[in-house]
Design a protein around this motif. Structure first.
Motif, PDB file in Angstrom:
ATOM      1  N   GLY A  88       0.778  -1.223   0.000  1.00  0.00           N
ATOM      2  CA  GLY A  88       0.000   0.000   0.000  1.00  0.00           C
ATOM      3  C   GLY A  88       0.812   1.278   0.000  1.00  0.00           C
ATOM      4  N   TYR A  89       2.129   1.181   0.108  1.00  0.00           N
ATOM      5  CA  TYR A  89       2.945   2.392   0.235  1.00  0.00           C
ATOM      6  C   TYR A  89       3.115   3.111  -1.101  1.00  0.00           C
ATOM      7  CZ  TYR A  89       4.386   2.450   5.108  1.00  0.00           C
ATOM      8  OH  TYR A  89       4.383   2.592   6.474  1.00  0.00           O
ATOM      9  N   THR A  90       2.946   4.418  -1.043  1.00  0.00           N
ATOM     10  CA  THR A  90       3.301   5.292  -2.148  1.00  0.00           C
ATOM     11  C   THR A  90       4.735   5.777  -1.934  1.00  0.00           C
ATOM     12  OG1 THR A  90       2.515   7.258  -1.000  1.00  0.00           O
ATOM     13  CG2 THR A  90       0.906   6.076  -2.364  1.00  0.00           C
ATOM     14  N   THR A  91       5.276   6.502  -2.924  1.00  0.00           N
ATOM     15  CA  THR A  91       6.603   7.075  -2.737  1.00  0.00           C
ATOM     16  C   THR A  91       6.608   8.051  -1.567  1.00  0.00           C
ATOM     17  OG1 THR A  91       6.074   8.794  -4.376  1.00  0.00           O
ATOM     18  CG2 THR A  91       7.223   6.831  -5.179  1.00  0.00           C
ATOM     19  N   GLY A  92       5.515   8.822  -1.432  1.00  0.00           N
ATOM     20  CA  GLY A  92       5.438   9.797  -0.347  1.00  0.00           C
ATOM     21  C   GLY A  92       5.332   9.154   1.017  1.00  0.00           C
ATOM     22  N   MET A  93       4.581   8.075   1.123  1.00  0.00           N
ATOM     23  CA  MET A  93       4.476   7.368   2.398  1.00  0.00           C
ATOM     24  C   MET A  93       5.819   6.796   2.808  1.00  0.00           C
ATOM     25  SD  MET A  93       0.832   5.416   1.812  1.00  0.00           S
ATOM     26  CE  MET A  93       0.980   4.391   3.266  1.00  0.00           C
ATOM     27  N   HIS A 119      11.469  -0.818  -6.621  1.00  0.00           N
ATOM     28  CA  HIS A 119      10.292  -0.891  -7.492  1.00  0.00           C
ATOM     29  C   HIS A 119       9.134  -0.264  -6.722  1.00  0.00           C
ATOM     30  CE1 HIS A 119       6.764  -2.467  -9.595  1.00  0.00           C
ATOM     31  NE2 HIS A 119       7.552  -2.780 -10.610  1.00  0.00           N
ATOM     32  N   VAL A 120       8.829   0.994  -7.001  1.00  0.00           N
ATOM     33  CA  VAL A 120       7.795   1.717  -6.273  1.00  0.00           C
ATOM     34  C   VAL A 120       7.151   2.715  -7.223  1.00  0.00           C
ATOM     35  CG1 VAL A 120       9.344   3.536  -5.431  1.00  0.00           C
ATOM     36  CG2 VAL A 120       7.300   2.957  -4.107  1.00  0.00           C
ATOM     37  N   GLY A 121       5.872   2.997  -6.989  1.00  0.00           N
ATOM     38  CA  GLY A 121       5.152   3.953  -7.821  1.00  0.00           C
ATOM     39  C   GLY A 121       3.789   3.480  -8.275  1.00  0.00           C
ATOM     40  N   THR A 122       3.500   2.185  -8.098  1.00  0.00           N
ATOM     41  CA  THR A 122       2.202   1.674  -8.530  1.00  0.00           C
ATOM     42  C   THR A 122       1.065   2.309  -7.736  1.00  0.00           C
ATOM     43  OG1 THR A 122       3.238  -0.422  -9.137  1.00  0.00           O
ATOM     44  CG2 THR A 122       0.837  -0.402  -8.919  1.00  0.00           C
ATOM     45  N   ASN A 123       1.226   2.419  -6.423  1.00  0.00           N
ATOM     46  CA  ASN A 123       0.176   3.021  -5.603  1.00  0.00           C
ATOM     47  C   ASN A 123       0.025   4.514  -5.891  1.00  0.00           C
ATOM     48  OD1 ASN A 123      -0.822   0.766  -3.924  1.00  0.00           O
ATOM     49  ND2 ASN A 123       1.301   0.696  -3.227  1.00  0.00           N
ATOM     50  N   ASP A 124       1.114   5.169  -6.298  1.00  0.00           N
ATOM     51  CA  ASP A 124       1.009   6.569  -6.714  1.00  0.00           C
ATOM     52  C   ASP A 124       0.091   6.689  -7.929  1.00  0.00           C
ATOM     53  OD1 ASP A 124       3.607   8.283  -5.403  1.00  0.00           O
ATOM     54  OD2 ASP A 124       3.753   6.115  -5.407  1.00  0.00           O
ATOM     55  N   ALA A 125       0.232   5.730  -8.874  1.00  0.00           N
ATOM     56  CA  ALA A 125      -0.635   5.743 -10.061  1.00  0.00           C
ATOM     57  C   ALA A 125      -2.080   5.497  -9.673  1.00  0.00           C
ATOM     58  CB  ALA A 125      -0.154   4.686 -11.053  1.00  0.00           C
ATOM     59  N   LEU A 126      -2.319   4.557  -8.758  1.00  0.00           N
ATOM     60  CA  LEU A 126      -3.681   4.249  -8.329  1.00  0.00           C
ATOM     61  C   LEU A 126      -4.336   5.443  -7.634  1.00  0.00           C
ATOM     62  CD1 LEU A 126      -3.151   0.635  -6.917  1.00  0.00           C
ATOM     63  CD2 LEU A 126      -4.329   1.250  -9.028  1.00  0.00           C
ATOM     64  N   GLU A 127      -3.543   6.209  -6.921  1.00  0.00           N
ATOM     65  CA  GLU A 127      -4.087   7.327  -6.148  1.00  0.00           C
ATOM     66  C   GLU A 127      -3.992   8.660  -6.883  1.00  0.00           C
ATOM     67  OE1 GLU A 127      -2.750   7.472  -2.130  1.00  0.00           O
ATOM     68  OE2 GLU A 127      -2.932   5.306  -1.833  1.00  0.00           O
TER      69      GLU A 127
END
Length: 582
Positions: A88-93, A119-127
């Motif tokens: 569930g983590y975004t880059t900002g979290m 490998h991070v950024g998928t949750n940023d796209a979702l949100e």
């Protein structure tokens, strides 16, 4: 093609020799979200790319050690399971706030990595996080990694696609991937190279992902591992013995455990009904699910798809015609408001039909929110009888998630008799409750206010003098009676405060852990330490009111015996009711 060429160019330019002893295992940290973590249940068939990467690199003769502050003991797979994959983590979290960074806290509890697989950024796209914000966060992530190891090598992934082409485009996933080469080039230094690795090209977001279109299935995990292997091999050949050198490989001993169905009791109305707490009984009795197995891999082991995203356990990947059944205890006859926390996506229309004791009662129209993590509330009112009632939720339309349903009495239609009366508390004569320091047996629920005796600096730390609310205990922790949930809660929590508890565990295994809290703004962090070691970190959701309580869930593995549990808070503005182990 452009993405791949740029990635290869950067890898060639940035990778330089590292001074590591020839016989030392290179420390590699897999860092990211649930795609890095893999399935959230120990019996999940999806151990993430890490299993296949570990297998292929060791088979090729490379010596490496996966590192991280957490691990997932997948019982079907034997490999080095340390990592930093946080669902569930975004880059900002991951970056956190100026006063507290989850990434920095994870690194503090982990050996310093030589290489990071990011490998991070998928949750940023979702949100729908703005692209400029994501870029700024990626730079901060690299900066935080260098604080732990100034010579760290960062392999930055162009992330895998989702199964929704529209989301990949509108969610700026494609734009994010295109921006990474220039970000890496600007960050890379001779002592701390940053390289881009193309995991996007050749990956099919539909065929290679699970039914949610987000998390890899086996074919996707293998493709990710292959891309990481190709990027790592030339680096490892300079840092550790390469192919042809005999390297002792130690496989961890894997103990297979049987996970029981959670202990479910009848839920009370008014109150909160968690979607994943449907009745026991199995297919055709307590649920109908149209796909085999739990695709989300979390919480229960039947065919209902349950996942953990952003620390919240929720019903996932719901399809047309599926249903769930719940038994509830209603305090008084009348009409009740039912607030469904939902998300939905795709072109289908979505709704939830509710029946009470076999009779149709209401239909909730579920708006399209645009993605699994884009939550909203859909409401209706229901007539409910006094006493035990059986509720059934029948879903129409593919592509829905359900987190919970909150029931409240409609004014004037139901008389709710409280079962508990708040006692009159005199602050100067209030005795410490029956907390003798004895360990609390688990599984079970621990009330926040029942922390150990001992006083400031021993069993708690509170930054304000005295019990500002005056209830329950007469020391320095702020405790108030919350009529809405008929419970005492620790209130007015400030950053840096902590509470300590003693627990006893009957057997070593994974436990589902749920914190019940209220936060008007959200974004605060809980850090749970067991015997001094940080084991769980979760982010508080926004409940919009200090009188509205919600549960946030995760998992924790605990060894048999007695343990000291400390919960440390980061960020102001929380009310904390309880935490529950099942």
């Amino acid at each position: 093609m452009t993405l791949r060429v740029l990635s290869l160019l950067i890898i060639c330019i940035c990778i330089a020799p590292l001074a590591v002893q020839a016989d030392a295992a290179v420390k590699v940290m897999p860092l990211g979200d649930s795609i890095t973590r893999g399935g959230s249940w120990t019996t999940s068939p999806y151990p993430s790319y890490r299993y296949y990467l570990d297998e292929s690199l060791r088979a090729s003769g490379y010596s490496l050690d996966f590192v991280g502050s957490t691990s997932t003991a997948f019982t079907k797979f034997a490999f080095d399971q340390n990592h930093e994959g946080h669902g569930g983590y975004t880059t900002g979290m991951m970056v956190g706030t100026p006063s507290f960074s989850p990434l920095a806290a994870w690194l503090a509890s982990s050996p310093a990595p030589d290489i990071v697989l990011l490998h991070v950024g998928t949750n940023d796209a979702l949100e729908g996080i703005p692209l400029a914000t994501r870029i700024a966060n990626m730079k901060k992530i690299v900066s935080i990694l260098r604080q732990k190891n100034p010579g760290v090598r960062v392999l930055m992934a162009q992330i895998i696609p989702t199964g929704d082409a529209g989301l990949n485009s509108k969610g700026l996933l494609l734009d994010f991937n295109r921006a990474l080469p220039s970000i890496a080039a600007g960050l890379s230094t001779p002592t701390s190279p940053v390289a881009v690795v193309d995991l996007f090209t050749g990956y099919d977001g539909v065929a290679d992902n699970q039914p949610d279109g987000i998390h890899p299935k086996t074919s996707g995990e293998r493709k990710m591992a292959g891309a990481w292997h190709r990027a790592l091999a030339p680096v490892l050949s300079r840092m550790s013995p390469g192919p042809g050198t005999t390297v002792p490989t130690v496989r961890p001993t894997v103990t297979r455990t049987t996970q029981a169905v959670p202990s479910l009791s009848v839920r009370k109305v008014p109150g909160v009904l968690e979607a994943e707490d449907y009745d026991p009984g199995g297919a055709g009795v307590s649920y109908r699910d149209t796909t085999p197995g739990n695709s989300g891999g979390a919480y229960r082991q039947d065919d209902v798809d349950i996942e953990v995203q952003g620390g919240t356990t929720n019903l996932a990947f719901v399809r047309d015609g599926e249903w769930l059944q719940y038994t509830v205890a209603v305090s008084s006859v009348g009409r009740y408001r039912a607030d469904f926390r939902v998300s939905s996506w795709g072109s289908s229309s979505h709704s939830i039909a509710v029946s009470v004791n076999g009779k149709d009662a209401a239909t909730v129209s579920v708006p399209t929110t645009g993605g699994p993590g884009a939550w909203t509330t859909a409401s209706t009112t229901l007539p409910l009888p006094s006493g035990t009632a059986v509720l059934r939720f029948r879903f129409s339309g593919d592509g829905q998630n359900l987190d919970r349903v909150t029931f409240s009495a409609v004014a004037g239609s139901a008389t709710v008799k409280p079962t508990t009366t708040a006692p009159t508390v005199t602050r100067t004569t209030q005795a410490v409750p029956s907390q003798t320091g004895s360990a609390v047996p688990l599984p079970g629920t621990i009330q926040s206010e029942d922390y150990n005796p001992g006083g400031e600096g021993v069993s708690y730390h509170d930054t304000t003098p005295g019990n500002q609310a005056g209830a329950y205990r007469g020391d320095g922790v702020d405790i108030v009676y919350a009529p809405a949930i008929r419970s005492y809660v620790v209130t007015q929590i400030r950053s840096g405060e902590w509470l300590e508890y003693t627990v006893t565990i009957p057997e070593e295994r994974y436990y589902q852990l749920a914190f019940r809290l209220a936060s008007q703004s959200g974004g605060q962090f809980f850090d749970m330490k067991v015997d001094g070691r940080s084991e769980v970190m979760v982010m508080a959701p926004r409940t919009w009111s200090m009188e509205t309580y919600s549960s946030i869930s995760t998992q924790i593995r605990l060894a048999k015996g007695t343990h000291r549990v400390r919960i440390q808070f980061h960020g102001d503005g929380l009310n904390f009711d309880s935490f529950r182990f099942t």
